[in-house]
Design a protein around this motif. Structure first.
Motif, mmCIF file in Angstrom:
data_model
loop_
_atom_site.group_PDB
_atom_site.id
_atom_site.type_symbol
_atom_site.label_atom_id
_atom_site.label_comp_id
_atom_site.label_asym_id
_atom_site.label_seq_id
_atom_site.Cartn_x
_atom_site.Cartn_y
_atom_site.Cartn_z
ATOM 1 N N CYS A 54 -15.598 44.266 3.893
ATOM 2 C CA CYS A 54 -14.503 43.609 4.626
ATOM 3 C C CYS A 54 -13.203 44.391 4.454
ATOM 4 O O CYS A 54 -12.455 44.574 5.418
ATOM 5 N N HIS A 55 -12.938 44.862 3.251
ATOM 6 C CA HIS A 55 -11.731 45.661 3.013
ATOM 7 C C HIS A 55 -11.765 46.944 3.848
ATOM 8 O O HIS A 55 -10.765 47.336 4.445
ATOM 9 N N LEU A 56 -12.914 47.589 3.902
ATOM 10 C CA LEU A 56 -13.078 48.824 4.667
ATOM 11 C C LEU A 56 -12.862 48.596 6.162
ATOM 12 O O LEU A 56 -12.220 49.391 6.829
ATOM 13 N N THR A 57 -13.389 47.491 6.686
ATOM 14 C CA THR A 57 -13.368 47.257 8.129
ATOM 15 C C THR A 57 -12.167 46.455 8.614
ATOM 16 O O THR A 57 -11.879 46.439 9.805
ATOM 17 N N GLY A 58 -11.490 45.764 7.707
ATOM 18 C CA GLY A 58 -10.330 44.967 8.110
ATOM 19 C C GLY A 58 -10.622 43.492 8.320
ATOM 20 O O GLY A 58 -9.710 42.720 8.614
ATOM 21 N N HIS A 59 -11.876 43.083 8.166
ATOM 22 C CA HIS A 59 -12.195 41.659 8.222
ATOM 23 C C HIS A 59 -11.684 41.005 6.937
ATOM 24 O O HIS A 59 -11.523 41.667 5.916
ATOM 25 N N THR A 60 -11.443 39.715 6.976
ATOM 26 C CA THR A 60 -10.933 39.008 5.806
ATOM 27 C C THR A 60 -12.084 38.349 5.058
ATOM 28 O O THR A 60 -12.794 37.515 5.622
ATOM 29 N N TYR A 61 -12.261 38.723 3.812
ATOM 30 C CA TYR A 61 -13.292 38.108 2.972
ATOM 31 C C TYR A 61 -12.764 36.785 2.457
ATOM 32 O O TYR A 61 -11.680 36.716 1.889
ATOM 33 N N LEU A 62 -13.526 35.711 2.663
ATOM 34 C CA LEU A 62 -13.101 34.373 2.264
ATOM 35 C C LEU A 62 -13.755 33.893 0.974
ATOM 36 O O LEU A 62 -13.400 32.837 0.467
ATOM 37 N N GLY A 63 -14.735 34.639 0.475
ATOM 38 C CA GLY A 63 -15.375 34.272 -0.777
ATOM 39 C C GLY A 63 -16.618 33.425 -0.600
ATOM 40 O O GLY A 63 -17.053 33.145 0.523
ATOM 41 N N PRO A 64 -17.192 32.992 -1.720
ATOM 42 C CA PRO A 64 -18.387 32.149 -1.666
ATOM 43 C C PRO A 64 -18.072 30.818 -0.980
ATOM 44 O O PRO A 64 -16.963 30.290 -1.118
ATOM 45 N N VAL A 65 -19.038 30.316 -0.230
ATOM 46 C CA VAL A 65 -18.863 29.037 0.450
ATOM 47 C C VAL A 65 -20.002 28.096 0.075
ATOM 48 O O VAL A 65 -21.142 28.524 -0.115
ATOM 49 N N ALA A 66 -19.677 26.841 -0.037
ATOM 50 C CA ALA A 66 -20.657 25.809 -0.381
ATOM 51 C C ALA A 66 -21.287 25.249 0.888
ATOM 52 O O ALA A 66 -20.839 25.535 1.999
ATOM 53 N N GLY A 67 -22.307 24.450 0.702
ATOM 54 C CA GLY A 67 -22.905 23.745 1.829
ATOM 55 C C GLY A 67 -24.161 24.385 2.377
ATOM 56 O O GLY A 67 -24.670 23.963 3.408
ATOM 57 N N HIS A 68 -24.656 25.404 1.720
ATOM 58 C CA HIS A 68 -25.886 26.071 2.149
ATOM 59 C C HIS A 68 -26.885 25.997 0.998
ATOM 60 O O HIS A 68 -26.493 25.894 -0.164
ATOM 61 N N ASP A 69 -28.164 26.092 1.306
ATOM 62 C CA ASP A 69 -29.181 25.985 0.259
ATOM 63 C C ASP A 69 -29.391 27.287 -0.512
ATOM 64 O O ASP A 69 -30.128 27.315 -1.490
ATOM 65 N N ARG A 70 -28.760 28.354 -0.059
ATOM 66 C CA ARG A 70 -28.814 29.653 -0.728
ATOM 67 C C ARG A 70 -27.401 30.208 -0.795
ATOM 68 O O ARG A 70 -26.512 29.703 -0.118
#
Length: 94
Positions: A54-70
């Motif tokens: 994300c840093h390389l491409t310019g997208h914003t990394y939001l971190g780990p997210v809850a609500g998924h089984d993996r």
């Protein structure tokens, strides 16, 4: 629209980092700037590789997210992402 309340979920399963980033890059291409993506990824390197990509491409990394089984990680699509090489998503395009 894929915003914070309705993110696009991409299931990367157990893909290795390179294949995971290739799949992610392909799916992000058609999304509107600001769209939120939850990437499901069980590769142990994903929590390290995804923020770096994300840093390389310019997208914003939001971190780990809850609500998924993996394990899942969030990112916000950039309005003007930096291109990467077609076969090497971790290297800037020349």
């Amino acid at each position: 629209m894929h915003g914070t309340e309705h993110p696009l979920v991409i299931d990367g399963g157990d893909l290795s980092c390179v294949r995971l980033l290739l799949r992610l890059r392909a799916r992000l291409g058609g999304l509107a700037p600001g769209a939120v993506v939850h990437l499901i990824a069980t590769d142990p390197a994903a929590p390290l590789d995804l923020p770096a990509w994300c840093h390389l491409t310019g997208h914003t990394y939001l971190g780990p997210v809850a609500g998924h089984d993996r394990p899942a990680y969030g990112l916000r699509v950039s309005a003007a992402p930096a291109a990467t090489r077609p076969e090497s998503p971790w290297r800037p395009a020349r």
